[in-house]
Design a protein around this motif. Sequence first.
Motif, short mmCIF file in Angstrom:
data_model
loop_
_atom_site.label_atom_id
_atom_site.label_comp_id
_atom_site.label_asym_id
_atom_site.label_seq_id
_atom_site.Cartn_x
_atom_site.Cartn_y
_atom_site.Cartn_z
N MET A 57 21.94 90.96 19.55
CA MET A 57 20.70 91.23 18.83
C MET A 57 19.49 90.78 19.64
SD MET A 57 21.59 89.83 14.99
CE MET A 57 21.32 88.11 15.53
N ASP A 58 18.36 91.36 19.30
CA ASP A 58 17.07 90.85 19.77
C ASP A 58 16.02 91.24 18.72
OD1 ASP A 58 15.40 89.43 21.37
OD2 ASP A 58 15.42 90.83 23.05
N LEU A 59 15.07 90.34 18.48
CA LEU A 59 14.06 90.52 17.44
C LEU A 59 12.75 90.97 18.09
CD1 LEU A 59 13.47 90.11 14.38
CD2 LEU A 59 12.77 87.76 14.95
N SER A 60 12.14 92.01 17.53
CA SER A 60 10.90 92.53 18.11
C SER A 60 9.73 91.59 17.84
CB SER A 60 10.59 93.92 17.53
OG SER A 60 10.17 93.81 16.19
N THR A 64 11.65 93.68 12.90
CA THR A 64 12.60 94.68 13.37
C THR A 64 13.66 94.03 14.26
OG1 THR A 64 10.83 96.31 13.36
CG2 THR A 64 12.88 96.91 14.47
N MET A 65 14.91 94.08 13.81
CA MET A 65 16.02 93.55 14.59
C MET A 65 16.77 94.70 15.24
SD MET A 65 17.51 90.64 15.43
CE MET A 65 17.34 89.42 14.11
N TYR A 66 16.96 94.61 16.55
CA TYR A 66 17.76 95.57 17.30
C TYR A 66 19.12 94.95 17.58
CZ TYR A 66 13.43 98.17 18.15
OH TYR A 66 12.26 98.88 17.99
N TYR A 67 20.17 95.77 17.58
CA TYR A 67 21.50 95.24 17.88
C TYR A 67 22.41 96.35 18.41
CZ TYR A 67 22.87 97.26 13.33
OH TYR A 67 23.11 98.11 12.28
N THR A 68 23.42 95.93 19.16
CA THR A 68 24.46 96.84 19.62
C THR A 68 25.75 96.55 18.89
OG1 THR A 68 24.98 95.34 21.45
CG2 THR A 68 23.47 97.14 21.92
N SER A 69 26.69 97.50 18.98
CA SER A 69 27.94 97.38 18.24
C SER A 69 29.13 97.85 19.09
CB SER A 69 27.86 98.22 16.95
OG SER A 69 28.94 97.96 16.09
N LEU A 114 14.75 92.99 24.87
CA LEU A 114 13.44 93.60 24.69
C LEU A 114 12.44 92.90 25.60
CD1 LEU A 114 13.31 93.83 20.79
CD2 LEU A 114 13.94 95.63 22.39
N LEU A 115 11.62 93.68 26.30
CA LEU A 115 10.57 93.09 27.12
C LEU A 115 9.45 92.58 26.23
CD1 LEU A 115 10.36 95.70 30.01
CD2 LEU A 115 11.38 93.43 30.09
#
Length: 220
Positions: free
Chosen positions: A165-168, A173-178, A217-218
């Motif tokens: 995960m990474d938080l914007s 907004t939380m981004y994540y992979t699966s 996230l940059l």
Amino acid sequence: VALAGSGAPAIPLAQTSPPCPTGAWCVGDVFVAVGSGKYEVFDKDGGLKETITSPNNPKKEFAGCWFDSQFNLFAADFNNTKVVKYNLTHPHSALQVLNTEAQADDGHSSSIVMAVNGDIYVGHAGNANGTGSHNILKYLSDGTFKGTAFIPGSTDIENRGTDWMDLSADQRTMYYTSRGRKIFHVNLDDTTDKGSVTIRYSNSVPQTTGTAFAFRLLPP
């Protein structure tokens, strides 16, 4: 792999780059999860400083980690579904163990993200056979459980759960992979606001092979 200081809220450079005392963790140190519940810590020049080990049993395996504003280390103990907080100062004792399995049964704690207010989010990959919790849990900075931030449905995951995960910068907004080929996102204030993007070779050609694990996230 994590870089000391990269997970902490931004503070002036003069405060982040003092002389490095013997045995201390310093800005630029590199933490590498190497299996068997161990992190090897290297200085910025690549020299091995020390190895730290999970206090949990029976089977140990570290996954993601994060640093708070005091540069204490939070490490996800994957197989034991726990998060271990380590003290910045030598000998880097385990200050606290968060038993995330209490709220994410057999979830396999995989990733940790800390918001700017100190709240801690823990993602869970679940088991390879599809069982176990995939939830994102939320804790206060002192380790108190605050609630389940997100319960993904079957269309919100691929091969595993909320694996990385990474938080914007908007802190919502939380981004994540699966462990598939998508990057998912969810609005933690309104979890019906969610979606995904497929990883592509180009704007027109989706990537059809490989597995998406870690990303970052940059800064805005």
